[in-house]
Motif scaffolding. Structure first.
Motif, PDB file in Angstrom:
ATOM      1  N   PRO A  31       0.830  -1.207   0.000  1.00 27.78           N
ATOM      2  CA  PRO A  31       0.000   0.000   0.000  1.00 27.78           C
ATOM      3  C   PRO A  31       0.866   1.259   0.000  1.00 27.78           C
ATOM      4  O   PRO A  31       1.994   1.233   0.498  1.00 27.78           O
ATOM      5  CB  PRO A  31      -0.781  -0.122   1.316  1.00 27.78           C
ATOM      6  CG  PRO A  31       0.103  -0.923   2.193  1.00 27.78           C
ATOM      7  CD  PRO A  31       0.821  -1.885   1.279  1.00 27.78           C
ATOM      8  N   PRO A  32       0.344   2.326  -0.580  1.00 26.72           N
ATOM      9  CA  PRO A  32       1.099   3.579  -0.514  1.00 26.72           C
ATOM     10  C   PRO A  32       1.123   4.083   0.921  1.00 26.72           C
ATOM     11  O   PRO A  32       0.277   3.700   1.738  1.00 26.72           O
ATOM     12  CB  PRO A  32       0.290   4.523  -1.412  1.00 26.72           C
ATOM     13  CG  PRO A  32      -1.084   3.958  -1.412  1.00 26.72           C
ATOM     14  CD  PRO A  32      -0.927   2.476  -1.242  1.00 26.72           C
ATOM     15  N   PRO A  33       2.059   4.923   1.251  1.00 22.08           N
ATOM     16  CA  PRO A  33       2.091   5.445   2.625  1.00 22.08           C
ATOM     17  C   PRO A  33       0.822   6.241   2.904  1.00 22.08           C
ATOM     18  O   PRO A  33       0.276   6.878   2.000  1.00 22.08           O
ATOM     19  CB  PRO A  33       3.329   6.343   2.648  1.00 22.08           C
ATOM     20  CG  PRO A  33       3.673   6.594   1.226  1.00 22.08           C
ATOM     21  CD  PRO A  33       3.108   5.467   0.424  1.00 22.08           C
ATOM     22  N   PRO A  34       0.325   6.183   4.121  1.00 18.96           N
ATOM     23  CA  PRO A  34      -0.913   6.892   4.433  1.00 18.96           C
ATOM     24  C   PRO A  34      -0.735   8.401   4.331  1.00 18.96           C
ATOM     25  O   PRO A  34       0.330   8.933   4.639  1.00 18.96           O
ATOM     26  CB  PRO A  34      -1.224   6.469   5.874  1.00 18.96           C
ATOM     27  CG  PRO A  34       0.092   6.050   6.431  1.00 18.96           C
ATOM     28  CD  PRO A  34       0.894   5.518   5.273  1.00 18.96           C
ATOM     29  N   ARG A  35      -1.791   9.068   3.867  1.00 19.87           N
ATOM     30  CA  ARG A  35      -1.767  10.535   3.789  1.00 19.87           C
ATOM     31  C   ARG A  35      -2.339  11.078   5.091  1.00 19.87           C
ATOM     32  O   ARG A  35      -3.290  10.522   5.636  1.00 19.87           O
ATOM     33  CB  ARG A  35      -2.620  11.028   2.622  1.00 19.87           C
ATOM     34  CG  ARG A  35      -2.039  10.651   1.270  1.00 19.87           C
ATOM     35  CD  ARG A  35      -2.868  11.205   0.149  1.00 19.87           C
ATOM     36  NE  ARG A  35      -4.056  10.380  -0.021  1.00 19.87           N
ATOM     37  CZ  ARG A  35      -5.004  10.596  -0.926  1.00 19.87           C
ATOM     38  NH1 ARG A  35      -4.920  11.630  -1.717  1.00 19.87           N
ATOM     39  NH2 ARG A  35      -6.029   9.800  -1.026  1.00 19.87           N
ATOM     40  N   PRO A  36      -1.789  12.156   5.590  1.00 23.49           N
ATOM     41  CA  PRO A  36      -2.358  12.743   6.804  1.00 23.49           C
ATOM     42  C   PRO A  36      -3.758  13.272   6.527  1.00 23.49           C
ATOM     43  O   PRO A  36      -4.067  13.693   5.417  1.00 23.49           O
ATOM     44  CB  PRO A  36      -1.387  13.875   7.156  1.00 23.49           C
ATOM     45  CG  PRO A  36      -0.658  14.182   5.895  1.00 23.49           C
ATOM     46  CD  PRO A  36      -0.643  12.914   5.087  1.00 23.49           C
ATOM     47  N   GLU A  37      -4.597  13.205   7.555  1.00 25.97           N
ATOM     48  CA  GLU A  37      -5.972  13.702   7.441  1.00 25.97           C
ATOM     49  C   GLU A  37      -6.148  14.878   8.386  1.00 25.97           C
ATOM     50  O   GLU A  37      -5.624  14.875   9.499  1.00 25.97           O
ATOM     51  CB  GLU A  37      -6.972  12.599   7.777  1.00 25.97           C
ATOM     52  CG  GLU A  37      -6.939  11.467   6.776  1.00 25.97           C
ATOM     53  CD  GLU A  37      -8.083  10.478   6.951  1.00 25.97           C
ATOM     54  OE1 GLU A  37      -9.149  10.870   7.483  1.00 25.97           O
ATOM     55  OE2 GLU A  37      -7.909   9.321   6.555  1.00 25.97           O
ATOM     56  N   TYR A  38      -6.875  15.884   7.906  1.00 26.63           N
ATOM     57  CA  TYR A  38      -7.146  17.085   8.694  1.00 26.63           C
ATOM     58  C   TYR A  38      -8.647  17.320   8.718  1.00 26.63           C
ATOM     59  O   TYR A  38      -9.321  17.199   7.693  1.00 26.63           O
ATOM     60  CB  TYR A  38      -6.427  18.299   8.092  1.00 26.63           C
ATOM     61  CG  TYR A  38      -4.939  18.117   8.023  1.00 26.63           C
ATOM     62  CD1 TYR A  38      -4.149  18.336   9.144  1.00 26.63           C
ATOM     63  CD2 TYR A  38      -4.324  17.697   6.848  1.00 26.63           C
ATOM     64  CE1 TYR A  38      -2.764  18.151   9.092  1.00 26.63           C
ATOM     65  CE2 TYR A  38      -2.949  17.511   6.790  1.00 26.63           C
ATOM     66  CZ  TYR A  38      -2.181  17.733   7.906  1.00 26.63           C
ATOM     67  OH  TYR A  38      -0.828  17.550   7.860  1.00 26.63           O
ATOM     68  N   ASP A  39      -9.174  17.652   9.884  1.00 23.71           N
ATOM     69  CA  ASP A  39     -10.599  17.897  10.057  1.00 23.71           C
ATOM     70  C   ASP A  39     -10.863  19.393  10.030  1.00 23.71           C
ATOM     71  O   ASP A  39     -10.326  20.142  10.840  1.00 23.71           O
ATOM     72  CB  ASP A  39     -11.093  17.304  11.379  1.00 23.71           C
ATOM     73  CG  ASP A  39     -10.973  15.789  11.402  1.00 23.71           C
ATOM     74  OD1 ASP A  39     -11.125  15.170  10.339  1.00 23.71           O
ATOM     75  OD2 ASP A  39     -10.727  15.224  12.480  1.00 23.71           O
ATOM     76  N   LEU A  40     -11.704  19.812   9.083  1.00 27.20           N
ATOM     77  CA  LEU A  40     -12.048  21.221   8.937  1.00 27.20           C
ATOM     78  C   LEU A  40     -13.552  21.394   9.083  1.00 27.20           C
ATOM     79  O   LEU A  40     -14.318  20.465   8.855  1.00 27.20           O
ATOM     80  CB  LEU A  40     -11.634  21.747   7.556  1.00 27.20           C
ATOM     81  CG  LEU A  40     -10.186  21.563   7.133  1.00 27.20           C
ATOM     82  CD1 LEU A  40      -9.981  22.096   5.719  1.00 27.20           C
ATOM     83  CD2 LEU A  40      -9.257  22.275   8.085  1.00 27.20           C
ATOM     84  N   VAL A  41     -13.954  22.594   9.437  1.00 30.41           N
ATOM     85  CA  VAL A  41     -15.361  22.935   9.471  1.00 30.41           C
ATOM     86  C   VAL A  41     -15.564  24.055   8.449  1.00 30.41           C
ATOM     87  O   VAL A  41     -14.734  24.962   8.334  1.00 30.41           O
ATOM     88  CB  VAL A  41     -15.834  23.337  10.899  1.00 30.41           C
ATOM     89  CG1 VAL A  41     -15.143  24.572  11.403  1.00 30.41           C
ATOM     90  CG2 VAL A  41     -17.328  23.494  10.962  1.00 30.41           C
ATOM     91  N   CYS A  42     -16.627  23.952   7.667  1.00 31.43           N
ATOM     92  CA  CYS A  42     -16.943  24.932   6.631  1.00 31.43           C
ATOM     93  C   CYS A  42     -18.263  25.593   6.997  1.00 31.43           C
ATOM     94  O   CYS A  42     -19.298  24.916   7.079  1.00 31.43           O
ATOM     95  CB  CYS A  42     -17.027  24.254   5.269  1.00 31.43           C
ATOM     96  SG  CYS A  42     -17.361  25.376   3.896  1.00 31.43           S
ATOM     97  N   ILE A  43     -18.217  26.913   7.242  1.00 35.50           N
ATOM     98  CA  ILE A  43     -19.413  27.639   7.668  1.00 35.50           C
ATOM     99  C   ILE A  43     -19.620  28.872   6.795  1.00 35.50           C
ATOM    100  O   ILE A  43     -18.705  29.345   6.129  1.00 35.50           O
ATOM    101  CB  ILE A  43     -19.329  28.040   9.160  1.00 35.50           C
ATOM    102  CG1 ILE A  43     -18.047  28.834   9.449  1.00 35.50           C
ATOM    103  CG2 ILE A  43     -19.419  26.808  10.056  1.00 35.50           C
ATOM    104  CD1 ILE A  43     -17.917  29.309  10.896  1.00 35.50           C
TER     105      ILE A  43
END
Length: 160
Positions: A31-43
């Protein structure tokens, strides 16, 4: 035959520090290396273009876009990261619940309609100031997007 395998291995050992990297390079396995995940809020207020923005970022069809009632979550993939965006509906009766969805956010996208009425722009300004002062958001990065710049009534960045 053995010479070719040995030569290939030696060649890989010279150009790659670890045999595992050599194996992955030659066989394209794993598998490819995991990509970082970021949690955003859109308002933003209703009609500001939050759903259209996220649909565009996800390469979805712009047809049949319906205003968000409540909230939706979209994973926006980029080459080096994934943005998990919670889009919160902007209607009057929903905005009072925005703060319930702020926890865990790592950034904020605030979308405003730059071609809206003065009253709507003032409401958007108040909501933005409220978000900027909220304890769960005040230290996070904000992206403020003045949308609908293609409309004749759009305000410039200075006017917004």
């Amino acid at each position: 035959q053995k010479r070719n395998v040995t030569s290939s291995f030696c060649f890989c050992s010279v150009f790659f520090a670890l045999p595992w990297q050599c194996f992955r390079a030659l066989c394209c396995k794993g598998p490819p290396p995991p990509r970082p995940e970021y949690d955003l809020v859109c308002i933003g207020l209703s009609g500001s273009g939050k759903t259209s923005l996220l649909s565009q970022l996800c390469s979805e069809s712009p047809e049949n876009i319906v205003s968000t009632t409540g909230f939706s979550i979209k994973a926006v993939p980029f080459q080096n990261a994934i943005l998990n965006v919670k889009e919160l509906g902007g209607a009057d009766n929903i905005r009072k619940y925005w703060s319930r969805y702020y926890q865990g956010s790592q950034g904020v996208i605030f979308v405003l309609d730059s071609a809206s009425s003065e009253d709507d722009l003032e409401t958007a300004r108040n909501e933005l100031h409220s978000a900027l002062q909220h304890p769960q958001l005040c230290t996070l990065p904000f992206l403020i997007l003045a949308n609908h710049q293609d409309k004749p009534a759009a305000r410039s960045v200075q006017e917004v």
